[in-house]
Design a protein around this motif. Structure first.
Motif, PDB file in Angstrom:
ATOM      1  N   LEU A  11       0.835  -1.208   0.000  1.00  0.00           N
ATOM      2  CA  LEU A  11       0.000   0.000   0.000  1.00  0.00           C
ATOM      3  C   LEU A  11       0.868   1.257   0.000  1.00  0.00           C
ATOM      4  CD1 LEU A  11      -2.778  -1.115   2.503  1.00  0.00           C
ATOM      5  CD2 LEU A  11      -2.980  -0.898   0.008  1.00  0.00           C
ATOM      6  N   CYS A  12       1.955   1.235   0.769  1.00  0.00           N
ATOM      7  CA  CYS A  12       2.896   2.369   0.773  1.00  0.00           C
ATOM      8  C   CYS A  12       3.533   2.543  -0.600  1.00  0.00           C
ATOM      9  CB  CYS A  12       3.975   2.166   1.837  1.00  0.00           C
ATOM     10  SG  CYS A  12       3.389   2.353   3.523  1.00  0.00           S
ATOM     11  N   TYR A  13       3.910   1.436  -1.225  1.00  0.00           N
ATOM     12  CA  TYR A  13       4.500   1.463  -2.569  1.00  0.00           C
ATOM     13  C   TYR A  13       3.508   2.098  -3.547  1.00  0.00           C
ATOM     14  CZ  TYR A  13       6.435  -0.475  -6.935  1.00  0.00           C
ATOM     15  OH  TYR A  13       6.936  -0.634  -8.202  1.00  0.00           O
ATOM     16  N   ALA A  14       2.257   1.650  -3.498  1.00  0.00           N
ATOM     17  CA  ALA A  14       1.229   2.188  -4.397  1.00  0.00           C
ATOM     18  C   ALA A  14       0.986   3.671  -4.125  1.00  0.00           C
ATOM     19  CB  ALA A  14      -0.068   1.392  -4.242  1.00  0.00           C
ATOM     20  N   ALA A  15       0.930   4.059  -2.861  1.00  0.00           N
ATOM     21  CA  ALA A  15       0.726   5.467  -2.507  1.00  0.00           C
ATOM     22  C   ALA A  15       1.891   6.323  -3.015  1.00  0.00           C
ATOM     23  CB  ALA A  15       0.560   5.626  -0.997  1.00  0.00           C
ATOM     24  N   ALA A  16       3.113   5.802  -2.908  1.00  0.00           N
ATOM     25  CA  ALA A  16       4.284   6.529  -3.407  1.00  0.00           C
ATOM     26  C   ALA A  16       4.174   6.747  -4.917  1.00  0.00           C
ATOM     27  CB  ALA A  16       5.569   5.771  -3.063  1.00  0.00           C
ATOM     28  N   LEU A  17       3.736   5.719  -5.637  1.00  0.00           N
ATOM     29  CA  LEU A  17       3.560   5.863  -7.085  1.00  0.00           C
ATOM     30  C   LEU A  17       2.508   6.919  -7.406  1.00  0.00           C
ATOM     31  CD1 LEU A  17       3.644   2.157  -8.337  1.00  0.00           C
ATOM     32  CD2 LEU A  17       5.429   3.892  -8.591  1.00  0.00           C
ATOM     33  N   VAL A  18       1.397   6.883  -6.709  1.00  0.00           N
ATOM     34  CA  VAL A  18       0.316   7.852  -6.959  1.00  0.00           C
ATOM     35  C   VAL A  18       0.793   9.273  -6.680  1.00  0.00           C
ATOM     36  CG1 VAL A  18      -1.944   8.646  -6.152  1.00  0.00           C
ATOM     37  CG2 VAL A  18      -1.573   6.209  -6.607  1.00  0.00           C
ATOM     38  N   PRO A  27       7.919  18.251   1.145  1.00  0.00           N
ATOM     39  CA  PRO A  27       8.492  19.487   1.688  1.00  0.00           C
ATOM     40  C   PRO A  27       9.976  19.343   2.004  1.00  0.00           C
ATOM     41  CG  PRO A  27       6.743  18.624   3.126  1.00  0.00           C
ATOM     42  CD  PRO A  27       6.852  17.712   1.953  1.00  0.00           C
ATOM     43  N   PHE A  28      10.439  18.129   2.286  1.00  0.00           N
ATOM     44  CA  PHE A  28      11.840  17.914   2.641  1.00  0.00           C
ATOM     45  C   PHE A  28      12.622  17.224   1.524  1.00  0.00           C
ATOM     46  CE2 PHE A  28       9.351  14.344   4.141  1.00  0.00           C
ATOM     47  CZ  PHE A  28      10.062  13.253   3.659  1.00  0.00           C
ATOM     48  N   GLY A  29      11.991  16.963   0.386  1.00  0.00           N
ATOM     49  CA  GLY A  29      12.638  16.226  -0.693  1.00  0.00           C
ATOM     50  C   GLY A  29      13.705  17.029  -1.412  1.00  0.00           C
ATOM     51  N   SER A  30      14.742  16.340  -1.864  1.00  0.00           N
ATOM     52  CA  SER A  30      15.810  16.985  -2.619  1.00  0.00           C
ATOM     53  C   SER A  30      15.268  17.487  -3.957  1.00  0.00           C
ATOM     54  CB  SER A  30      16.935  15.983  -2.879  1.00  0.00           C
ATOM     55  OG  SER A  30      17.840  16.505  -3.840  1.00  0.00           O
ATOM     56  N   GLN A  38      11.477  10.877  -4.763  1.00  0.00           N
ATOM     57  CA  GLN A  38      11.366  11.289  -3.363  1.00  0.00           C
ATOM     58  C   GLN A  38      10.389  10.389  -2.613  1.00  0.00           C
ATOM     59  OE1 GLN A  38      10.004  15.351  -3.447  1.00  0.00           O
ATOM     60  NE2 GLN A  38      11.864  16.131  -4.407  1.00  0.00           N
ATOM     61  N   TRP A  39       9.201  10.180  -3.196  1.00  0.00           N
ATOM     62  CA  TRP A  39       8.175   9.373  -2.534  1.00  0.00           C
ATOM     63  C   TRP A  39       8.544   7.892  -2.499  1.00  0.00           C
ATOM     64  CZ3 TRP A  39       5.233  11.513   0.730  1.00  0.00           C
ATOM     65  CH2 TRP A  39       4.762  12.810   0.551  1.00  0.00           C
ATOM     66  N   MET A  40       9.186   7.396  -3.555  1.00  0.00           N
ATOM     67  CA  MET A  40       9.579   5.977  -3.536  1.00  0.00           C
ATOM     68  C   MET A  40      10.603   5.715  -2.436  1.00  0.00           C
ATOM     69  SD  MET A  40       7.816   4.013  -5.412  1.00  0.00           S
ATOM     70  CE  MET A  40       8.828   2.597  -5.043  1.00  0.00           C
ATOM     71  N   LEU A  83      15.620  -0.961  10.356  1.00  0.00           N
ATOM     72  CA  LEU A  83      15.706   0.372  10.948  1.00  0.00           C
ATOM     73  C   LEU A  83      16.706   1.223  10.165  1.00  0.00           C
ATOM     74  CD1 LEU A  83      14.971   2.411  13.163  1.00  0.00           C
ATOM     75  CD2 LEU A  83      16.789   1.368  14.569  1.00  0.00           C
ATOM     76  N   GLY A  84      17.873   0.673   9.898  1.00  0.00           N
ATOM     77  CA  GLY A  84      18.884   1.405   9.129  1.00  0.00           C
ATOM     78  C   GLY A  84      18.421   1.736   7.725  1.00  0.00           C
ATOM     79  N   ILE A  85      17.792   0.793   7.058  1.00  0.00           N
ATOM     80  CA  ILE A  85      17.290   1.044   5.703  1.00  0.00           C
ATOM     81  C   ILE A  85      16.211   2.118   5.735  1.00  0.00           C
ATOM     82  CG2 ILE A  85      16.009   0.024   3.767  1.00  0.00           C
ATOM     83  CD1 ILE A  85      17.529  -2.615   4.414  1.00  0.00           C
ATOM     84  N   GLY A  86      15.297   2.011   6.688  1.00  0.00           N
ATOM     85  CA  GLY A  86      14.217   2.993   6.774  1.00  0.00           C
ATOM     86  C   GLY A  86      14.721   4.400   7.003  1.00  0.00           C
ATOM     87  N   LEU A  87      15.617   4.558   7.975  1.00  0.00           N
ATOM     88  CA  LEU A  87      16.173   5.888   8.259  1.00  0.00           C
ATOM     89  C   LEU A  87      17.013   6.392   7.089  1.00  0.00           C
ATOM     90  CD1 LEU A  87      17.165   5.386  12.008  1.00  0.00           C
ATOM     91  CD2 LEU A  87      15.191   6.659  11.099  1.00  0.00           C
ATOM     92  N   GLY A  88      17.794   5.497   6.492  1.00  0.00           N
ATOM     93  CA  GLY A  88      18.610   5.883   5.340  1.00  0.00           C
ATOM     94  C   GLY A  88      17.779   6.303   4.143  1.00  0.00           C
ATOM     95  N   ALA A  89      16.673   5.618   3.905  1.00  0.00           N
ATOM     96  CA  ALA A  89      15.802   5.963   2.779  1.00  0.00           C
ATOM     97  C   ALA A  89      15.159   7.328   2.985  1.00  0.00           C
ATOM     98  CB  ALA A  89      14.744   4.883   2.584  1.00  0.00           C
ATOM     99  N   LEU A  90      14.736   7.604   4.214  1.00  0.00           N
ATOM    100  CA  LEU A  90      14.176   8.930   4.505  1.00  0.00           C
ATOM    101  C   LEU A  90      15.225  10.008   4.276  1.00  0.00           C
ATOM    102  CD1 LEU A  90      12.124   8.204   7.747  1.00  0.00           C
ATOM    103  CD2 LEU A  90      11.231   8.595   5.441  1.00  0.00           C
ATOM    104  N   ALA A  91      16.432   9.761   4.756  1.00  0.00           N
ATOM    105  CA  ALA A  91      17.513  10.733   4.569  1.00  0.00           C
ATOM    106  C   ALA A  91      17.840  10.900   3.086  1.00  0.00           C
ATOM    107  CB  ALA A  91      18.753  10.300   5.345  1.00  0.00           C
ATOM    108  N   ALA A  92      17.874   9.808   2.335  1.00  0.00           N
ATOM    109  CA  ALA A  92      18.224   9.866   0.910  1.00  0.00           C
ATOM    110  C   ALA A  92      17.237  10.704   0.119  1.00  0.00           C
ATOM    111  CB  ALA A  92      18.314   8.454   0.329  1.00  0.00           C
ATOM    112  N   SER A  93      15.964  10.682   0.497  1.00  0.00           N
ATOM    113  CA  SER A  93      14.981  11.493  -0.236  1.00  0.00           C
ATOM    114  C   SER A  93      15.289  12.983  -0.079  1.00  0.00           C
ATOM    115  CB  SER A  93      13.553  11.162   0.209  1.00  0.00           C
ATOM    116  OG  SER A  93      13.294  11.633   1.504  1.00  0.00           O
ATOM    117  N   ALA A  94      15.935  13.345   1.007  1.00  0.00           N
ATOM    118  CA  ALA A  94      16.305  14.743   1.237  1.00  0.00           C
ATOM    119  C   ALA A  94      17.714  15.068   0.740  1.00  0.00           C
ATOM    120  CB  ALA A  94      16.204  15.076   2.729  1.00  0.00           C
TER     121      ALA A  94
END
Length: 156
Positions: A11-18, A27-30, A38-40, A83-94
């Protein structure tokens, strides 16, 4: 309810695509990344990874059962990796393209090896439990693939 919980990453994957196809910027995306990238990164990879970290850490027995496996102390390691992947992915979007590439490689290494383990379990033990062969299996495959495709299309 278990089916809805199991579908959370998909569902998160689909929401990111939409959101990405609607060109909704974070607001924080690079600014060097498209809204879709950014959303993916944040919603398609980051949030489900944080969800998996919490699930494997706090609900180990329930998660193991939903995969068709016995509970194991290794789930705490899986929680830490997620946890590391999740935090890293959030950081990477910025942070931009270089960080996005690093997270795509990291995600592919972890998620594709997880998918391979699930395939082996499906073939050898005929284990088609919801969290072995359901939405999470496809999320494991499609999320890094989508990130690589988007990064290659971006041109660098």
């Amino acid at each position: 309810m278990q089916t809805l919980i199991s579908a959370f990453p998909a569902l998160c994957y689909a929401a990111a695509l939409v959101l990405g196809f609607l060109d909704v910027k974070q607001p924080f995306g690079s600014p060097e990344l498209s809204p879709l990238l950014q959303w993916m990164l944040s919603l398609g990879l980051g949030l489900p990874s944080l969800w998996a970290a919490l699930s494997h850490a706090a609900f180990s027995e329930r998660v193991a059962q939903s995969i068709g496996w016995a509970p194991s102390p290794f789930q705490k390691e899986i929680a830490g990796a997620n946890l590391g992947i999740g935090l890293g992915a959030l950081a990477a979007s910025a942070l931009g393209p270089e960080a996005a590439w690093a997270m795509a490689v990291m995600a592919a290494g972890f998620l594709w090896s997880a998918a391979a383990v699930h395939v082996v379990d499906m073939v050898r033990r005929k284990n088609f439990a919801i969290n072995n062969a359901g939405p999470i299996f496809w999320w494991d495959i499609l999320t890094p693939l989508t990130l690589f495709i988007l990064l290659l299309l971006r041109g660098g």
